[in-house]
Design a protein around this motif. Structure first.
Motif, PDB file in Angstrom:
ATOM      1  N   TYR B 331      41.647  38.932  48.278  1.00 45.60           N
ATOM      2  CA  TYR B 331      40.372  38.776  48.978  1.00 45.60           C
ATOM      3  C   TYR B 331      39.562  40.039  48.719  1.00 45.60           C
ATOM      4  O   TYR B 331      40.036  41.145  49.007  1.00 45.60           O
ATOM      5  N   SER B 332      38.392  39.877  48.177  1.00 50.97           N
ATOM      6  CA  SER B 332      37.668  41.074  47.762  1.00 50.97           C
ATOM      7  C   SER B 332      36.180  41.020  48.076  1.00 50.97           C
ATOM      8  O   SER B 332      35.528  39.995  47.924  1.00 50.97           O
ATOM      9  N   VAL B 333      35.681  42.156  48.536  1.00 52.95           N
ATOM     10  CA  VAL B 333      34.234  42.349  48.646  1.00 52.95           C
ATOM     11  C   VAL B 333      33.911  43.572  47.807  1.00 52.95           C
ATOM     12  O   VAL B 333      34.515  44.626  47.985  1.00 52.95           O
ATOM     13  N   ALA B 334      33.013  43.436  46.870  1.00 52.52           N
ATOM     14  CA  ALA B 334      32.607  44.588  46.073  1.00 52.52           C
ATOM     15  C   ALA B 334      31.092  44.707  46.130  1.00 52.52           C
ATOM     16  O   ALA B 334      30.384  43.745  45.882  1.00 52.52           O
ATOM     17  N   VAL B 335      30.637  45.891  46.510  1.00 52.84           N
ATOM     18  CA  VAL B 335      29.199  46.126  46.626  1.00 52.84           C
ATOM     19  C   VAL B 335      28.767  47.108  45.555  1.00 52.84           C
ATOM     20  O   VAL B 335      29.404  48.139  45.367  1.00 52.84           O
ATOM     21  N   THR B 336      27.727  46.794  44.835  1.00 49.51           N
ATOM     22  CA  THR B 336      27.164  47.782  43.912  1.00 49.51           C
ATOM     23  C   THR B 336      25.675  47.886  44.164  1.00 49.51           C
ATOM     24  O   THR B 336      24.990  46.889  44.288  1.00 49.51           O
ATOM     25  N   ARG B 337      25.217  49.116  44.255  1.00 47.51           N
ATOM     26  CA  ARG B 337      23.773  49.323  44.333  1.00 47.51           C
ATOM     27  C   ARG B 337      23.451  50.619  43.607  1.00 47.51           C
ATOM     28  O   ARG B 337      24.341  51.260  43.058  1.00 47.51           O
ATOM     29  N   GLY B 338      22.171  51.012  43.603  1.00 52.63           N
ATOM     30  CA  GLY B 338      21.812  52.184  42.824  1.00 52.63           C
ATOM     31  C   GLY B 338      22.234  51.932  41.401  1.00 52.63           C
ATOM     32  O   GLY B 338      21.966  50.874  40.832  1.00 52.63           O
ATOM     33  N   ALA B 339      22.942  52.900  40.824  1.00 55.88           N
ATOM     34  CA  ALA B 339      23.392  52.731  39.445  1.00 55.88           C
ATOM     35  C   ALA B 339      24.873  52.364  39.398  1.00 55.88           C
ATOM     36  O   ALA B 339      25.515  52.482  38.365  1.00 55.88           O
ATOM     37  N   GLN B 340      25.418  51.908  40.529  1.00 61.01           N
ATOM     38  CA  GLN B 340      26.855  51.611  40.575  1.00 61.01           C
ATOM     39  C   GLN B 340      27.231  50.432  39.690  1.00 61.01           C
ATOM     40  O   GLN B 340      26.473  49.469  39.570  1.00 61.01           O
ATOM     41  N   GLN B 341      28.435  50.503  39.137  1.00 59.28           N
ATOM     42  CA  GLN B 341      28.935  49.397  38.336  1.00 59.28           C
ATOM     43  C   GLN B 341      30.353  49.080  38.796  1.00 59.28           C
ATOM     44  O   GLN B 341      31.141  49.988  39.026  1.00 59.28           O
ATOM     45  N   ALA B 342      30.640  47.800  38.896  1.00 56.70           N
ATOM     46  CA  ALA B 342      32.004  47.410  39.258  1.00 56.70           C
ATOM     47  C   ALA B 342      32.467  46.295  38.346  1.00 56.70           C
ATOM     48  O   ALA B 342      31.726  45.344  38.083  1.00 56.70           O
ATOM     49  N   ASP B 343      33.650  46.452  37.805  1.00 58.33           N
ATOM     50  CA  ASP B 343      34.286  45.381  37.050  1.00 58.33           C
ATOM     51  C   ASP B 343      35.618  45.206  37.750  1.00 58.33           C
ATOM     52  O   ASP B 343      36.508  46.040  37.642  1.00 58.33           O
ATOM     53  N   THR B 344      35.704  44.165  38.559  1.00 51.71           N
ATOM     54  CA  THR B 344      36.900  44.029  39.382  1.00 51.71           C
ATOM     55  C   THR B 344      37.268  42.561  39.541  1.00 51.71           C
ATOM     56  O   THR B 344      36.447  41.678  39.305  1.00 51.71           O
ATOM     57  N   GLY B 345      38.504  42.324  39.908  1.00 53.88           N
ATOM     58  CA  GLY B 345      38.987  40.965  40.042  1.00 53.88           C
ATOM     59  C   GLY B 345      40.484  41.012  40.201  1.00 53.88           C
ATOM     60  O   GLY B 345      41.015  41.978  40.757  1.00 53.88           O
ATOM     61  N   THR B 346      41.151  40.009  39.738  1.00 59.62           N
ATOM     62  CA  THR B 346      42.590  39.964  39.962  1.00 59.62           C
ATOM     63  C   THR B 346      43.267  39.201  38.843  1.00 59.62           C
ATOM     64  O   THR B 346      42.605  38.551  38.026  1.00 59.62           O
ATOM     65  N   LYS B 347      44.587  39.306  38.812  1.00 64.20           N
ATOM     66  CA  LYS B 347      45.363  38.462  37.902  1.00 64.20           C
ATOM     67  C   LYS B 347      46.479  37.840  38.717  1.00 64.20           C
ATOM     68  O   LYS B 347      47.133  38.530  39.507  1.00 64.20           O
ATOM     69  N   MET B 348      46.673  36.564  38.535  1.00 69.05           N
ATOM     70  CA  MET B 348      47.764  35.870  39.216  1.00 69.05           C
ATOM     71  C   MET B 348      48.662  35.271  38.136  1.00 69.05           C
ATOM     72  O   MET B 348      48.216  34.407  37.378  1.00 69.05           O
TER      73      MET B 348
END
Ligand SMILES: Nc1ncnc2c1ncn2[C@@H]1O[C@H](COP(=O)(O)OP(=O)(O)OP(=O)(O)O)[C@@H](O)[C@H]1O
Ligand SMILES: [Mg+2]
Lengths: 253, 482
Positions: B331-348
């Motif tokens: 279960y994930s919440v990822a917030v990006t703002r400004g110049a933020q970068q997120a590469d996220t997720g999962t493997k099952m």
């Protein structure tokens, strides 16, 4: 007596298209005014301009509410000042609990007025009594705001909020559309319970039937962005019989 | 003097000659990485010999590896020779002397989060010598845990006190060579947490890094190992809602979870590292490898994360579902703002029979933020009746930000079922107007809508954490609209 709301020669447009073209209306405290008019004549535009929707550009005219320039206030300030609008199309807020939303709303308004906020316990008591009066299903309190609500449930939910917030000026945009007969009676009862010498209402509707339940002091016909005829309740009956054509022709002449 | 100490003394001497700076308050290895640095770390930590070998092996492999570039991220390459790999404890000399010297913006956020003064100092890195209340709290906790037979200590301590467990489990979930950052971590990690829950034991309290008083400074290269023995349960909380500053730009942590038969591990993270200024300058690069193995039948691992900080986030908490009827959740919440970068997720990875996985990912982007969900669901040949449900929702605030979804699905068993749902929505003007008409400020309206959007994930967080996460989200998105 001074007017609660005084609109003078209001012009407003959206995306460069003028919708309100010289709309004027004066309302005193305690009065109920009904606005009728053909589809697309600008009724919802008027309510949104009064509630402060920023998309609409007011190009000229004035709106004085409680002696102040309403057009300079943000939407939330208008709400704090007692303006409430029941939406023609209420908006879904997925994941936002309905009770929580109403409590946040009431407390935001109370806070802005320097009144103490209600805690959850007292709020629940209050909301339950209002809910009962509207014969609404208690489950609606647990759901997300308007999410998956039926058309009638949404409208009742709007009136529930109205009875909670006890606004000075209520704008009801086609609250009767989509309601069954029993719901219509219920909603009208809710609205009437708020009638008082201090409160005013602007009731937008297509059907004179609603006006049997919520008796207006005045009826206005909006067409082409301005009022083309004003009268008392009998005007609504006349409209029901004859439609809008004859008035529009008269106005054009 | 035992062997390790002797080695340390020798190294210290050699180090001095090589330019190691050493004084009473701080010891910092000069920037750069080679075998001697790893030997120094291992010796300083008093590690058993097998650990040093393990580290050196990782280092050799790391040298031959390439930094990955497949993620949807843009950043200037990291110069690994410019990083100092050992620094303990933090030099008090350049720490702020009082809160007056701390960035007022940071203090304002602490205030909003309602963080007590003493704790604000700690978070802002103010040199303090007073004993915190939390120390005594922590001591009480430790006593209770010991009574239950739970081991909860720093990983360095575990290497000395419980080498058999370390030897048996370390690197079994995330091997040394798993990926570039994991290999680097294996070579140089200096800090982290170790948890062991004995058979049929329900850990008597939620474990939090917060109460791990030993080696409090969060390292740049943390390593966490949690083992839940048969029939046990543990809920572990990582991180903290207050924004944490750190001079170290690169963070490459590794977390390994092992759930044996009928065990359940619940791992919750709130990550709020400094995101940098509006151009991302000074922000943390967070490259994390988190993986859990449901080794036993009917075991369960649940990852819940709220990611609001860092300039770059690269993170895929995963589950290897080996045991039959095991369950993996993300279960994930990822917030990006400004110049933020997120590469996220999962493997099952579904290996055993009747394995089930659930993925709920909520990405929120504002300003120029870029948010990518990357998820892999693999049903192996033996994964009879494997089930996955993925729900991946993106919320955009404004029109300069972006959301990207990269789902990978591999199914090698015909009885397995994989469902994927994805939505992208914008915070509508209609929604904001509706809330404002009801008297809510624009900011409160945004926070309410966003929290509604994240509800399914917040429901998974332990109560207190959820309350904080909500506040945090509101603060992170302040001023995002209008
Ligand atoms: N965003 C917009 N862009 C362009 N035109 C718009 C926009 N919003 C409203 N209009 C137009 O403004 C006019 C007035 O619309 P409004 O919703 O006020 O009518 P109404 O009187 O409430 O109608 P109804 O009885 O159908 O509810 C319509 O012609 C409508 O198409
Ligand atoms: Mg309308």
């Amino acid at each position: 007596m001074e007017h609660l709301l005084s609109i003078k020669d209001l012009h407003a447009s959206i995306n460069g298209k003028e919708i309100l073209k010289g709309f004027s209306l004066d309302m005193k405290a305690g009065e109920v005014h009904a606005i009728m008019g053909p589809n697309g004549s600008g009724k919802s535009t008027l309510s949104k301009v009064l509630a402060g929707r920023e998309e609409y550009e007011v190009t000229s005219g004035t709106v004085i509410y409680k002696g102040e320039n309403l057009l300079e206030m943000s939407p939330e300030e208008r709400a704090h000042q007692g303006i409430f609008m029941a939406f023609q199309y209420p908006v879904e807020l997925p994941g936002v609990n309905n009770t929580y939303f109403m409590q946040a709303s009431l407390n935001a308004i109370r806070k802005a007025r320097g009144e103490p906020e209600l805690n959850s316990l007292n709020f629940m008591k209050l909301v339950r009594t209002k809910l009962k009066a509207l014969e609404m299903d208690e489950n609606l309190l647990k759901r997300s705001v308007n999410t998956g609500f039926s058309g009638g449930e949404m409208k009742r939910n709007e009136i529930l909020q109205m009875t909670l917030l006890e606004p000075t000026l209520s704008i009801l945009d086609e609250t009767d559309s989509g309601l069954d007969i029993d719901a219509l009676k219920m909603v009208s009862k809710g609205v009437n319970s708020l009638r008082s010498p201090e409160r005013s209402m602007l009731v937008i509707t297509h059907y004179q039937r609603l006006l049997d339940y919520i008796q207006p002091d005045y009826v206005h016909v909006l067409s082409g962005g301005r009022i083309i005829r004003s009268g008392d309740k009998s005007l609504a009956l006349e409209l029901e019989e004859k439609g809008y054509g004859w008035l529009q022709q008269e106005a054009a002449a | 003097m035992d062997a390790a100490e002797q080695q340390l003394a020798e190294l210290a001497k050699a180090g001095y000659e090589a330019g190691f700076v050493s004084n009473i308050e701080s010891e910092t290895v000069p920037p750069g990485l080679d075998e001697s640095v790893i030997r120094y770390i291992s010796a300083r930590k008093n590690e058993p010999e097998f650990m040093l070998e393990w580290r050196l092996e990782a280092y050799q492999k790391w040298l031959a590896m390439e930094e990955p570039d497949w993620a949807h991220l843009k950043y200037t390459k990291i110069d690994y020779q410019s990083i100092s790999y050992f620094s303990a404890p933090k030099s008090a000399a350049d720490a702020p002397k009082s809160l007056d010297e701390v960035d007022p913006e940071l203090l304002r956020v602490y205030e909003k989060l309602g963080i007590p003064l003493e704790e604000q100092k700690m978070l802002a890195g103010v040199a303090v010598d007073a004993v915190f209340d939390s120390v005594s709290v922590a001591t009480t906790f430790r006593k209770q845990l010991a009574e239950a037979g739970v081991i909860f200590c720093s990983i360095s301590e575990a290497m000395r006190e419980h080498p058999e467990l370390i030897k048996k489990y370390l690197g079994t979930v995330v091997p040394q060579t798993d990926n570039f950052f994991a290999a680097l971590n294996a070579a140089v990690f200096t800090d982290g947490t170790f948890v062991y829950i004995p058979e049929n034991t329900r850990c008597p309290m939620e474990l939090s890094t917060y109460f791990r008083i030993n080696e409090r400074n969060t390292g740049q290269f943390e390593r966490t190992l949690i083992i839940a023995d048969k029939g046990s349960y543990v809920s572990y909380l990582e991180g903290c809602t207050a924004p944490q500053r750190d001079e170290n730009q690169l963070h490459a942590a590794v977390v390994e979870l092992i759930a044996l038969e009928d065990a359940y591990i619940k791992y919750s993270t709130v990550q709020n590292w400094y995101p940098g200024d509006e151009n991302g300058k000074g922000g943390i690069y967070n490259f994390v490898t988190k993986r859990g193995v449901c080794a036993g039948d009917r075991s369960r691992i649940s990852w819940t994360q709220v990611e609001t900080g860092s300039s770059i986030t690269w993170k895929y908490p995963s589950c290897v579902l080996k045991g039959d009827d095991s369950i993996g959740e993300f279960y994930s919440v990822a917030v990006t703002r400004g110049a933020q970068q997120a590469d996220t997720g999962t493997k099952m990875f579904h290996i055993g029979k009747n394995t089930t996985s659930t993925i709920v990912s909520k990405g929120i982007s504002a300003d120029r933020g870029q948010n990518a969900y990357r998820g892999l669901v693999r049903m192996n040949k033996g994964a009879e009746n494997g089930r996955n449900h993925t729900q991946c929702d993106s919320l955009l605030i404004g029109d300069k930000c972006g959301a990207h979804t990269f789902p990978y699905i591999e199914v090698a068993n015909p009885t397995a079922k994989v469902e994927h749902e994805a939505t992208t929505s914008k915070i509508g003007e209609d929604q904001l107007f509706y809330c404002r008409q009801r008297g809510l400020s624009e900011e409160d309206a945004v926070s309410m809508i966003v929290n509604g959007f994240c509800k399914e994930v917040f429901n998974e967080l332990p109560m207190e954490f959820a309350v904080e996460a909500r506040k945090l989200l509101a603060i992170s998105l302040e001023g995002a609209v209008g």
